[in-house]
Every structure is written in structure tokens, then in C-alpha cells.
Write a protein that holds these residues in place. Structure first.
Motif, PDB file in Angstrom:
ATOM      1  N   GLY A  64       3.587 -17.762   0.222  1.00 16.41           N
ATOM      2  CA  GLY A  64       3.389 -16.330   0.055  1.00 16.41           C
ATOM      3  C   GLY A  64       2.125 -15.795   0.710  1.00 16.41           C
ATOM      4  N   ARG A  65       1.571 -16.542   1.675  1.00 18.51           N
ATOM      5  CA  ARG A  65       0.323 -16.140   2.335  1.00 18.51           C
ATOM      6  C   ARG A  65       0.532 -15.433   3.667  1.00 18.51           C
ATOM      7  NH1 ARG A  65      -2.045 -19.981   4.482  1.00 18.51           N
ATOM      8  NH2 ARG A  65      -0.587 -21.654   4.145  1.00 18.51           N
ATOM      9  N   GLN A  66       1.705 -15.593   4.270  1.00 16.67           N
ATOM     10  CA  GLN A  66       1.977 -14.966   5.567  1.00 16.67           C
ATOM     11  C   GLN A  66       3.476 -14.924   5.803  1.00 16.67           C
ATOM     12  OE1 GLN A  66       1.254 -18.938   8.334  1.00 16.67           O
ATOM     13  NE2 GLN A  66      -0.230 -17.316   8.397  1.00 16.67           N
ATOM     14  N   GLN A  85      -1.651 -12.410   7.394  1.00 14.82           N
ATOM     15  CA  GLN A  85      -2.197 -12.732   6.075  1.00 14.82           C
ATOM     16  C   GLN A  85      -1.605 -11.778   5.059  1.00 14.82           C
ATOM     17  OE1 GLN A  85      -6.447 -12.247   5.733  1.00 14.82           O
ATOM     18  NE2 GLN A  85      -6.471 -12.828   3.596  1.00 14.82           N
ATOM     19  N   ILE A  86      -1.259 -12.329   3.913  1.00 12.52           N
ATOM     20  CA  ILE A  86      -0.848 -11.529   2.761  1.00 12.52           C
ATOM     21  C   ILE A  86      -1.834 -11.860   1.647  1.00 12.52           C
ATOM     22  CG2 ILE A  86       0.943 -11.102   1.035  1.00 12.52           C
ATOM     23  CD1 ILE A  86       2.995 -12.041   3.198  1.00 12.52           C
ATOM     24  N   ASP A  87      -2.585 -10.855   1.233  1.00 15.39           N
ATOM     25  CA  ASP A  87      -3.576 -11.016   0.167  1.00 15.39           C
ATOM     26  C   ASP A  87      -2.980 -10.414  -1.100  1.00 15.39           C
ATOM     27  OD1 ASP A  87      -5.710 -10.855  -1.599  1.00 15.39           O
ATOM     28  OD2 ASP A  87      -7.106  -9.979  -0.149  1.00 15.39           O
ATOM     29  N   ALA A  88      -2.247 -11.243  -1.840  1.00 14.70           N
ATOM     30  CA  ALA A  88      -1.528 -10.758  -3.024  1.00 14.70           C
ATOM     31  C   ALA A  88      -2.461 -10.218  -4.090  1.00 14.70           C
ATOM     32  CB  ALA A  88      -0.653 -11.872  -3.592  1.00 14.70           C
ATOM     33  N   SER A  89      -3.627 -10.834  -4.247  1.00 14.83           N
ATOM     34  CA  SER A  89      -4.532 -10.387  -5.317  1.00 14.83           C
ATOM     35  C   SER A  89      -5.074  -8.984  -5.054  1.00 14.83           C
ATOM     36  CB  SER A  89      -5.678 -11.376  -5.515  1.00 14.83           C
ATOM     37  OG  SER A  89      -6.456 -11.471  -4.347  1.00 14.83           O
ATOM     38  N   ASN A  90      -5.222  -8.616  -3.795  1.00 10.94           N
ATOM     39  CA  ASN A  90      -5.682  -7.264  -3.458  1.00 10.94           C
ATOM     40  C   ASN A  90      -4.549  -6.376  -2.958  1.00 10.94           C
ATOM     41  OD1 ASN A  90      -8.539  -7.405  -4.038  1.00 10.94           O
ATOM     42  ND2 ASN A  90      -8.621  -8.910  -2.379  1.00 10.94           N
ATOM     43  N   ARG A  91      -3.312  -6.919  -2.999  1.00  6.67           N
ATOM     44  CA  ARG A  91      -2.109  -6.191  -2.576  1.00  6.67           C
ATOM     45  C   ARG A  91      -2.279  -5.579  -1.183  1.00  6.67           C
ATOM     46  NH1 ARG A  91      -0.617  -2.397  -7.223  1.00  6.67           N
ATOM     47  NH2 ARG A  91       1.005  -1.867  -5.740  1.00  6.67           N
ATOM     48  N   ALA A 120       6.510  -4.510   3.536  1.00  3.48           N
ATOM     49  CA  ALA A 120       5.315  -4.885   2.767  1.00  3.48           C
ATOM     50  C   ALA A 120       5.164  -4.030   1.520  1.00  3.48           C
ATOM     51  CB  ALA A 120       4.065  -4.771   3.637  1.00  3.48           C
ATOM     52  N   ILE A 121       5.390  -2.741   1.677  1.00  2.00           N
ATOM     53  CA  ILE A 121       5.190  -1.819   0.558  1.00  2.00           C
ATOM     54  C   ILE A 121       6.343  -1.887  -0.439  1.00  2.00           C
ATOM     55  CG2 ILE A 121       5.063   0.643  -0.029  1.00  2.00           C
ATOM     56  CD1 ILE A 121       3.332   0.905   2.610  1.00  2.00           C
ATOM     57  N   LYS A 122       7.573  -1.831   0.062  1.00  2.00           N
ATOM     58  CA  LYS A 122       8.728  -1.768  -0.841  1.00  2.00           C
ATOM     59  C   LYS A 122       9.130  -3.123  -1.422  1.00  2.00           C
ATOM     60  CE  LYS A 122      10.820   2.413   0.904  1.00  2.00           C
ATOM     61  NZ  LYS A 122      11.955   3.002   1.607  1.00  2.00           N
ATOM     62  N   GLU A 123       9.103  -4.158  -0.608  1.00  2.00           N
ATOM     63  CA  GLU A 123       9.605  -5.458  -1.058  1.00  2.00           C
ATOM     64  C   GLU A 123       8.502  -6.379  -1.594  1.00  2.00           C
ATOM     65  OE1 GLU A 123      12.848  -5.868  -1.303  1.00  2.00           O
ATOM     66  OE2 GLU A 123      13.157  -3.917  -0.350  1.00  2.00           O
ATOM     67  N   LEU A 124       7.333  -6.332  -0.968  1.00  2.00           N
ATOM     68  CA  LEU A 124       6.241  -7.217  -1.387  1.00  2.00           C
ATOM     69  C   LEU A 124       5.283  -6.555  -2.370  1.00  2.00           C
ATOM     70  CD1 LEU A 124       5.356  -8.922   2.032  1.00  2.00           C
ATOM     71  CD2 LEU A 124       6.913  -9.729   0.225  1.00  2.00           C
ATOM     72  N   GLY A 125       5.438  -5.243  -2.582  1.00  2.00           N
ATOM     73  CA  GLY A 125       4.585  -4.538  -3.533  1.00  2.00           C
ATOM     74  C   GLY A 125       3.151  -4.343  -3.067  1.00  2.00           C
ATOM     75  N   MET A 126       2.943  -4.319  -1.763  1.00  2.00           N
ATOM     76  CA  MET A 126       1.590  -4.119  -1.231  1.00  2.00           C
ATOM     77  C   MET A 126       1.172  -2.660  -1.399  1.00  2.00           C
ATOM     78  SD  MET A 126       0.514  -7.059  -0.063  1.00  2.00           S
ATOM     79  CE  MET A 126       1.414  -7.992  -1.285  1.00  2.00           C
ATOM     80  N   ALA A 175       0.222   2.756   0.326  1.00  2.00           N
ATOM     81  CA  ALA A 175       1.606   2.947  -0.104  1.00  2.00           C
ATOM     82  C   ALA A 175       1.924   4.427  -0.296  1.00  2.00           C
ATOM     83  CB  ALA A 175       1.868   2.162  -1.389  1.00  2.00           C
ATOM     84  N   GLU A 176       1.021   5.161  -0.932  1.00  2.00           N
ATOM     85  CA  GLU A 176       1.291   6.586  -1.183  1.00  2.00           C
ATOM     86  C   GLU A 176       1.357   7.383   0.123  1.00  2.00           C
ATOM     87  OE1 GLU A 176      -3.219   8.028  -2.270  1.00  2.00           O
ATOM     88  OE2 GLU A 176      -2.123   6.848  -3.735  1.00  2.00           O
ATOM     89  N   GLU A 177       0.556   6.999   1.111  1.00  2.00           N
ATOM     90  CA  GLU A 177       0.584   7.666   2.415  1.00  2.00           C
ATOM     91  C   GLU A 177       1.870   7.309   3.174  1.00  2.00           C
ATOM     92  OE1 GLU A 177      -4.219   7.584   3.279  1.00  2.00           O
ATOM     93  OE2 GLU A 177      -2.971   5.881   3.910  1.00  2.00           O
ATOM     94  N   TRP A 178       2.311   6.066   3.020  1.00  2.00           N
ATOM     95  CA  TRP A 178       3.513   5.619   3.714  1.00  2.00           C
ATOM     96  C   TRP A 178       4.728   6.430   3.278  1.00  2.00           C
ATOM     97  CZ3 TRP A 178       4.938   3.663   7.957  1.00  2.00           C
ATOM     98  CH2 TRP A 178       6.221   3.145   8.137  1.00  2.00           C
ATOM     99  N   GLU A 179       4.836   6.677   1.994  1.00  2.00           N
ATOM    100  CA  GLU A 179       5.983   7.446   1.507  1.00  2.00           C
ATOM    101  C   GLU A 179       5.963   8.868   2.070  1.00  2.00           C
ATOM    102  OE1 GLU A 179       8.583   6.096   0.110  1.00  2.00           O
ATOM    103  OE2 GLU A 179       7.487   4.210   0.232  1.00  2.00           O
ATOM    104  N   ILE A 180       4.786   9.487   2.133  1.00  2.00           N
ATOM    105  CA  ILE A 180       4.669  10.832   2.709  1.00  2.00           C
ATOM    106  C   ILE A 180       4.982  10.777   4.200  1.00  2.00           C
ATOM    107  CG2 ILE A 180       3.022  12.667   3.265  1.00  2.00           C
ATOM    108  CD1 ILE A 180       1.590  11.907   0.579  1.00  2.00           C
ATOM    109  N   ASN A 181       4.453   9.780   4.885  1.00  2.00           N
ATOM    110  CA  ASN A 181       4.673   9.586   6.319  1.00  2.00           C
ATOM    111  C   ASN A 181       6.166   9.440   6.621  1.00  2.00           C
ATOM    112  OD1 ASN A 181       4.956   8.310   8.898  1.00  2.00           O
ATOM    113  ND2 ASN A 181       2.856   7.597   8.788  1.00  2.00           N
ATOM    114  N   LYS A 182       6.876   8.621   5.818  1.00  2.00           N
ATOM    115  CA  LYS A 182       8.306   8.412   6.030  1.00  2.00           C
ATOM    116  C   LYS A 182       9.103   9.681   5.788  1.00  2.00           C
ATOM    117  CE  LYS A 182      10.684   5.079   5.001  1.00  2.00           C
ATOM    118  NZ  LYS A 182      11.501   4.055   4.366  1.00  2.00           N
TER     119      LYS A 182
END
Length: 185
Positions: A64-66, A85-91, A120-126, A175-182
Motif C-alpha cells: 500500500g505504499r505505491q 509514494q502513498i502516505d496513508a497516515s497523512n492521506r 486517489a481521492i475516491k478509491e484510496l481516500g486521499m 479532495a474538496e478542490e477536486w470535486e469542485i474542479n470535476k
């Protein structure tokens, strides 16, 4: 196996050992071009080196690191993109990419970056996705900008590139900006 259909022409497929010949061939054919911006080319001199990279990437994926994918454009290998890199602790996920020279100029990488951001945002919860590129790498910076990322600043002497340091322009999206952007696109 991970396979993400971006559109009718573009797919992202989790790198596998069977991809090593194609990835190495693209690396060889674009070596001089890629060397201007990527620091790892001297370490990839034979197909076995590409297999070692894929092995490491698959271990990182399992942990789950990359997550690194082969870009398929109209069914043909076109480059590599994913989460270095996927930094799960800092999402936070960090996107990296390169495109084989013949496939440039078609918007492929911008679509791939958008797809990875969405995943990343929808499936991995980043909560945050970041792209950084050498300040003078205008093509790579344009990908981040066209994908809707905000320029956040410059990291000085961020990367050693063979015989000199390069500064990196850092781009991010929340994440909040991505939803507005989309919603706008």
C-alpha cells in the motif's frame, strides 16, 4: 490485477513482469529525451533493471505504499504513471510519470494524471495529491496545471540530476478542490 479504463483510447494497467520488455524498449528509445528530467536512467541499462523496478513497485503496491501503472494508448504501451509514494497516515499520494516521446502532444498524460487523482481521492481516500516537476520542465508542469492542480511553491535543490541540483515546482490538489474542479469540467 488493477486495470483502469480512462476512456476508449486510454487505460492504466498495474505494471507486471510481462511489461518489462516494452517498458525497457520505451526507456531505450526515449533515453536522451528523458535524461533531461529523470535521474534514474543510468541505473536502467538492461531489461533486468526494468524487471527489478517492477518487482520493487509490486512489493510497494502489495504494501500500500505505491502504485505504478503502464499507460496503454489505443492498446499500445505509451509510458508509466502512478503513485511514487502513498502516505496513508497523512492521506497524501504523490504522482510521478513519464511518456514515451512518440505519444507526446495528445493530452495522454493530462488524462492519466486526472484519472490517478480521481482514483486517489475516491478509491484510496486521499485528501491531497501532489505532483512535483523540475522548474524548467514546462511540459510536466503543464500536465499538473491542466489537471487543475494549484502551484504551491518551489522546493529548492530538490533533486540531484546527474551532475547538478534542480529546483522543483510543487503542485497540489485537495479532495474538496477536486470535486469542485470535476464539476466545472
Amino acid at each position: 490485477m488493477f486495470l483502469y479504463k480512462v476512456d476508449n483510447d486510454l487505460q492504466l494497467k498495474l505494471l507486471s513482469y510481462e511489461d518489462a520488455p516494452a517498458v525497457f524498449a520505451m526507456t531505450e528509445e526515449s533515453r536522451q529525451y528523458l535524461r533531461e528530467w529523470l535521474p534514474w536512467l543510468d541505473a536502467i541499462t538492461k531489461e533486468e533493471d526494468t524487471k527489478a523496478y517492477i518487482r520493487s513497485s509490486l512489493y510497494g503496491y502489495a504494501e500500500g505504499r505505491q502504485m505504478n501503472t503502464l499507460i496503454l494508448y489505443q492498446g499500445r504501451p505509451a509510458g508509466v504513471a502512478g503513485f511514487n509514494q502513498i502516505d496513508a497516515s497523512n492521506r497524501t499520494a504523490y504522482i510521478g510519470y513519464w511518456l514515451h516521446q512518440p505519444f507526446q502532444g495528445f493530452g495522454i498524460m493530462t488524462k492519466a494524471a486526472r484519472a490517478l487523482t480521481d482514483y486517489a481521492i475516491k478509491e484510496l481516500g486521499m485528501n491531497r495529491v501532489e505532483i512535483s516537476a523540475a522548474v524548467k520542465n514546462q511540459k510536466s508542469r503543464a500536465v499538473a496545471e491542466k489537471a487543475g492542480y494549484s502551484y504551491e511553491g518551489t522546493r529548492r535543490q530538490s533533486e540531484w540530476l546527474y551532475d547538478h541540483f534542480v529546483d522543483h515546482a510543487v503542485y497540489g490538489i485537495l479532495a474538496e478542490e477536486w470535486e469542485i474542479n470535476k464539476a466545472k469540467s
